[in-house]
Scaffold this motif. Structure first.
Motif, PDB file in Angstrom:
ATOM      1  N   PRO A 177      11.381 -26.489  -0.757  1.00 25.76           N
ATOM      2  CA  PRO A 177       9.967 -26.329  -1.099  1.00 25.76           C
ATOM      3  C   PRO A 177       9.533 -27.166  -2.301  1.00 25.76           C
ATOM      4  CG  PRO A 177      11.013 -24.190  -0.734  1.00 25.76           C
ATOM      5  CD  PRO A 177      12.112 -25.213  -0.789  1.00 25.76           C
ATOM      6  N   VAL A 178       8.329 -27.723  -2.184  1.00 24.97           N
ATOM      7  CA  VAL A 178       7.695 -28.481  -3.268  1.00 24.97           C
ATOM      8  C   VAL A 178       6.268 -27.963  -3.446  1.00 24.97           C
ATOM      9  CG1 VAL A 178       9.070 -30.587  -3.111  1.00 24.97           C
ATOM     10  CG2 VAL A 178       7.140 -30.286  -1.566  1.00 24.97           C
ATOM     11  N   ASP A 179       5.711 -28.190  -4.628  1.00 26.07           N
ATOM     12  CA  ASP A 179       4.365 -27.696  -4.915  1.00 26.07           C
ATOM     13  C   ASP A 179       3.300 -28.407  -4.087  1.00 26.07           C
ATOM     14  OD1 ASP A 179       5.286 -25.849  -6.759  1.00 26.07           O
ATOM     15  OD2 ASP A 179       5.061 -27.217  -8.462  1.00 26.07           O
ATOM     16  N   HIS A 180       3.505 -29.695  -3.849  1.00 26.49           N
ATOM     17  CA  HIS A 180       2.564 -30.510  -3.092  1.00 26.49           C
ATOM     18  C   HIS A 180       3.376 -31.453  -2.205  1.00 26.49           C
ATOM     19  CE1 HIS A 180      -0.555 -29.131  -5.841  1.00 26.49           C
ATOM     20  NE2 HIS A 180       0.244 -29.472  -6.849  1.00 26.49           N
ATOM     21  N   PRO A 181       2.802 -31.937  -1.102  1.00 25.57           N
ATOM     22  CA  PRO A 181       3.527 -32.904  -0.277  1.00 25.57           C
ATOM     23  C   PRO A 181       4.054 -34.056  -1.133  1.00 25.57           C
ATOM     24  CG  PRO A 181       1.496 -32.251   0.808  1.00 25.57           C
ATOM     25  CD  PRO A 181       1.459 -31.648  -0.555  1.00 25.57           C
ATOM     26  N   ASP A 182       5.337 -34.359  -0.979  1.00 20.61           N
ATOM     27  CA  ASP A 182       6.003 -35.374  -1.794  1.00 20.61           C
ATOM     28  C   ASP A 182       6.177 -36.628  -0.932  1.00 20.61           C
ATOM     29  OD1 ASP A 182       7.460 -36.789  -3.614  1.00 20.61           O
ATOM     30  OD2 ASP A 182       9.201 -35.447  -3.633  1.00 20.61           O
ATOM     31  N   ILE A 183       5.299 -37.602  -1.130  1.00 20.89           N
ATOM     32  CA  ILE A 183       5.268 -38.807  -0.306  1.00 20.89           C
ATOM     33  C   ILE A 183       5.880 -39.956  -1.092  1.00 20.89           C
ATOM     34  CG2 ILE A 183       3.796 -40.413   0.965  1.00 20.89           C
ATOM     35  CD1 ILE A 183       1.744 -38.128   1.238  1.00 20.89           C
ATOM     36  N   ARG A 184       7.054 -40.391  -0.634  1.00 19.02           N
ATOM     37  CA  ARG A 184       7.765 -41.499  -1.275  1.00 19.02           C
ATOM     38  C   ARG A 184       7.953 -42.613  -0.253  1.00 19.02           C
ATOM     39  NH1 ARG A 184      12.110 -38.690  -5.388  1.00 19.02           N
ATOM     40  NH2 ARG A 184      10.882 -36.799  -5.827  1.00 19.02           N
ATOM     41  N   GLN A 185       8.478 -43.743  -0.715  1.00 18.92           N
ATOM     42  CA  GLN A 185       8.659 -44.866   0.201  1.00 18.92           C
ATOM     43  C   GLN A 185       9.830 -44.653   1.161  1.00 18.92           C
ATOM     44  OE1 GLN A 185       6.683 -47.482   0.893  1.00 18.92           O
ATOM     45  NE2 GLN A 185       5.225 -46.557  -0.534  1.00 18.92           N
ATOM     46  N   ASN A 186      10.788 -43.792   0.801  1.00 17.79           N
ATOM     47  CA  ASN A 186      11.923 -43.587   1.708  1.00 17.79           C
ATOM     48  C   ASN A 186      11.953 -42.210   2.364  1.00 17.79           C
ATOM     49  OD1 ASN A 186      12.691 -42.073  -0.529  1.00 17.79           O
ATOM     50  ND2 ASN A 186      14.836 -42.748  -0.478  1.00 17.79           N
ATOM     51  N   ARG A 187      11.079 -41.285   1.908  1.00 17.23           N
ATOM     52  CA  ARG A 187      11.044 -39.959   2.525  1.00 17.23           C
ATOM     53  C   ARG A 187       9.734 -39.250   2.199  1.00 17.23           C
ATOM     54  NH1 ARG A 187      12.056 -35.675  -0.884  1.00 17.23           N
ATOM     55  NH2 ARG A 187      12.828 -36.191  -2.971  1.00 17.23           N
ATOM     56  N   ILE A 188       9.395 -38.265   3.027  1.00 22.42           N
ATOM     57  CA  ILE A 188       8.193 -37.460   2.837  1.00 22.42           C
ATOM     58  C   ILE A 188       8.581 -35.991   3.036  1.00 22.42           C
ATOM     59  CG2 ILE A 188       5.858 -36.935   3.671  1.00 22.42           C
ATOM     60  CD1 ILE A 188       5.755 -39.799   4.801  1.00 22.42           C
ATOM     61  N   ASN A 189       8.411 -35.184   2.001  1.00 21.33           N
ATOM     62  CA  ASN A 189       8.734 -33.757   2.074  1.00 21.33           C
ATOM     63  C   ASN A 189       7.436 -32.962   2.225  1.00 21.33           C
ATOM     64  OD1 ASN A 189       9.579 -31.109   1.753  1.00 21.33           O
ATOM     65  ND2 ASN A 189      10.644 -31.453  -0.186  1.00 21.33           N
ATOM     66  N   ILE A 190       7.337 -32.176   3.307  1.00 20.55           N
ATOM     67  CA  ILE A 190       6.108 -31.407   3.530  1.00 20.55           C
ATOM     68  C   ILE A 190       6.357 -29.898   3.599  1.00 20.55           C
ATOM     69  CG2 ILE A 190       4.838 -33.309   4.572  1.00 20.55           C
ATOM     70  CD1 ILE A 190       5.382 -32.055   7.323  1.00 20.55           C
ATOM     71  N   ASP A 191       7.456 -29.428   3.006  1.00 15.87           N
ATOM     72  CA  ASP A 191       7.674 -27.981   2.901  1.00 15.87           C
ATOM     73  C   ASP A 191       7.000 -27.483   1.632  1.00 15.87           C
ATOM     74  OD1 ASP A 191       8.479 -25.371   2.724  1.00 15.87           O
ATOM     75  OD2 ASP A 191      10.611 -25.805   2.436  1.00 15.87           O
ATOM     76  N   THR A 192       5.870 -26.814   1.784  1.00 13.27           N
ATOM     77  CA  THR A 192       5.157 -26.278   0.617  1.00 13.27           C
ATOM     78  C   THR A 192       5.280 -24.752   0.530  1.00 13.27           C
ATOM     79  OG1 THR A 192       3.137 -26.558   1.956  1.00 13.27           O
ATOM     80  CG2 THR A 192       3.537 -28.175   0.222  1.00 13.27           C
ATOM     81  N   GLY A 193       6.417 -24.230   1.002  1.00 11.16           N
ATOM     82  CA  GLY A 193       6.733 -22.812   0.795  1.00 11.16           C
ATOM     83  C   GLY A 193       5.716 -21.859   1.388  1.00 11.16           C
ATOM     84  N   ALA A 194       5.291 -22.129   2.616  1.00 18.92           N
ATOM     85  CA  ALA A 194       4.169 -21.389   3.215  1.00 18.92           C
ATOM     86  C   ALA A 194       4.322 -19.882   3.154  1.00 18.92           C
ATOM     87  CB  ALA A 194       3.979 -21.831   4.669  1.00 18.92           C
ATOM     88  N   TRP A 195       5.526 -19.372   3.330  1.00 18.59           N
ATOM     89  CA  TRP A 195       5.700 -17.918   3.431  1.00 18.59           C
ATOM     90  C   TRP A 195       5.291 -17.191   2.156  1.00 18.59           C
ATOM     91  CZ3 TRP A 195       9.175 -14.855   0.594  1.00 18.59           C
ATOM     92  CH2 TRP A 195      10.093 -15.548  -0.203  1.00 18.59           C
ATOM     93  N   ARG A 196       5.414 -17.902   0.997  1.00 18.96           N
ATOM     94  CA  ARG A 196       5.018 -17.237  -0.258  1.00 18.96           C
ATOM     95  C   ARG A 196       3.768 -17.837  -0.888  1.00 18.96           C
ATOM     96  NH1 ARG A 196       6.726 -20.781  -3.961  1.00 18.96           N
ATOM     97  NH2 ARG A 196       8.554 -22.065  -3.479  1.00 18.96           N
ATOM     98  N   THR A 197       3.460 -19.121  -0.603  1.00 17.43           N
ATOM     99  CA  THR A 197       2.301 -19.766  -1.233  1.00 17.43           C
ATOM    100  C   THR A 197       1.029 -19.633  -0.409  1.00 17.43           C
ATOM    101  OG1 THR A 197       2.695 -21.905  -0.163  1.00 17.43           O
ATOM    102  CG2 THR A 197       3.803 -21.511  -2.274  1.00 17.43           C
ATOM    103  N   GLY A 198       1.177 -19.394   0.905  1.00 20.20           N
ATOM    104  CA  GLY A 198       0.008 -19.390   1.779  1.00 20.20           C
ATOM    105  C   GLY A 198      -0.482 -20.781   2.128  1.00 20.20           C
ATOM    106  N   VAL A 199       0.308 -21.819   1.809  1.00 21.56           N
ATOM    107  CA  VAL A 199      -0.068 -23.204   2.116  1.00 21.56           C
ATOM    108  C   VAL A 199       0.939 -23.788   3.094  1.00 21.56           C
ATOM    109  CG1 VAL A 199      -0.476 -25.519   1.219  1.00 21.56           C
ATOM    110  CG2 VAL A 199      -1.173 -23.525  -0.126  1.00 21.56           C
ATOM    111  N   LEU A 200       0.499 -23.976   4.334  1.00 19.70           N
ATOM    112  CA  LEU A 200       1.321 -24.635   5.343  1.00 19.70           C
ATOM    113  C   LEU A 200       0.806 -26.070   5.480  1.00 19.70           C
ATOM    114  CD1 LEU A 200       3.462 -24.624   7.581  1.00 19.70           C
ATOM    115  CD2 LEU A 200       1.708 -23.715   9.139  1.00 19.70           C
ATOM    116  N   THR A 201       1.662 -27.033   5.162  1.00 18.96           N
ATOM    117  CA  THR A 201       1.222 -28.425   5.127  1.00 18.96           C
ATOM    118  C   THR A 201       1.386 -29.096   6.484  1.00 18.96           C
ATOM    119  OG1 THR A 201       1.573 -28.730   2.770  1.00 18.96           O
ATOM    120  CG2 THR A 201       1.702 -30.703   4.138  1.00 18.96           C
ATOM    121  N   CYS A 202       0.350 -29.838   6.865  1.00 17.17           N
ATOM    122  CA  CYS A 202       0.370 -30.698   8.043  1.00 17.17           C
ATOM    123  C   CYS A 202      -0.070 -32.087   7.604  1.00 17.17           C
ATOM    124  CB  CYS A 202      -0.568 -30.158   9.122  1.00 17.17           C
ATOM    125  SG  CYS A 202      -0.745 -31.254  10.560  1.00 17.17           S
ATOM    126  N   ILE A 203       0.699 -33.097   8.008  1.00 10.50           N
ATOM    127  CA  ILE A 203       0.275 -34.474   7.759  1.00 10.50           C
ATOM    128  C   ILE A 203      -0.023 -35.160   9.086  1.00 10.50           C
ATOM    129  CG2 ILE A 203       1.473 -34.733   5.555  1.00 10.50           C
ATOM    130  CD1 ILE A 203       3.673 -36.290   7.065  1.00 10.50           C
TER     131      ILE A 203
END
Length: 248
Positions: free
Chosen positions: A212-238
């Motif tokens: 989990p990360v606070d915000h979508p983490d967009i880098r040149q070699n990877r993109i992390n879109i787990d924003t901890g939906a079960w506890r934050t209420g934010v399910l990320t879609c790109i």
């Protein structure tokens, strides 16, 4: 419940999907069927407003555990898989569920520490407390009796990875420096620091969740879109189109 507005953020990246193609990728859901339903509606609305020839939906795994309605999440995704040919990846939580269902009742001990009791409850299986001891085998039998055939078929359709253009979609990440055809599935489900700390070019941009990360983490070699939906209420879609990554 917090939700993201459409076109919240857009980034250009040195990678692209094929022409006339848009990929929607959704992070870890963890039993939040309410957020998934809202996200599906957002995808459908975006696809209607911005038509494109090829639409691909990719769900990055960890559909179950921790949140209140794992069964409801699998209901929604099973429909999406059939009607929209969605790509549904296997997360470490699904891997443990499959292990528990298929051969290893003792996996319950590990699973229960990762939110498995919430998943059992969503199927109507509530292990007895101290007053009445139940073995893992008995709990497994109870779940198998209540587990819908549609959900069994859904689990059989899960993939470990998916490639589209310059992007590779996996649940957790990959072992840096190891060719994709030699990757250990356990790394695809579980890896963290060795992958997250790597700055090398993996040959593809890796789109993943798991950590989990606070915000979508967009880098040149990877993109992390787990924003901890079960506890934050934010399910990320790109939405990835051309070389643009849009947080929907």
């Amino acid at each position: 419940m917090r939700s993201r507005t459409a076109h919240h953020d857009s980034r250009a990246i040195d990678a692209a999907v094929p022409p006339n193609t848009r990929v929607y990728a959704v992070g870890d859901i963890h039993g939040r069927s309410d957020l998934l339903a809202e996200t599906i509606a957002r995808i459908d609305d975006d696809a209607r407003r911005r038509p494109v020839e090829h639409v691909v939906e990719v769900y990055l795994g960890d559909y179950i555990d921790r949140g209140p309605d794992s069964s409801g999440v699998l209901d929604l995704l099973a429909v999406r898989l059939v009607r929209r040919h969605a790509i549904c990846l296997r997360g470490n939580h699904e891997a443990i569920l499959e292990r528990f269902l298929r051969q290893d009742a003792d996996a319950l001990y590990h699973w229960s520490k990762l939110g498995g009791l919430q998943t059992l409850a969503s199927y109507g299986v509530v292990p007895r407390s101290r007053s009445g001891f139940e073995t893992p085998s008995a709990i497994r039998r109870s779940l198998m009796e209540l587990f819908p055939r549609e959900h069994e078929l859904f689990l059989q359709c899960l993939r470990n990875s998916f490639v589209c253009g310059d992007f590779l979609f996996v649940h957790a990440g990959i072992k840096p420096g190891v060719p994709m055809n030699l990757q250990d599935p356990e790394d695809l489900y579980w890896i963290r620091d060795e992958f997250l700390n790597s700055e090398i070019n993996h040959g593809k941009v890796i789109v993943h969740g798991h950590t989990p990360v606070d915000h979508p983490d967009i880098r040149q070699n990877r993109i992390n879109i787990d924003t901890g939906a079960w506890r934050t209420g934010v399910l990320t879609c790109i939405a990835i189109e051309g070389a643009s990554v849009l947080v929907l």
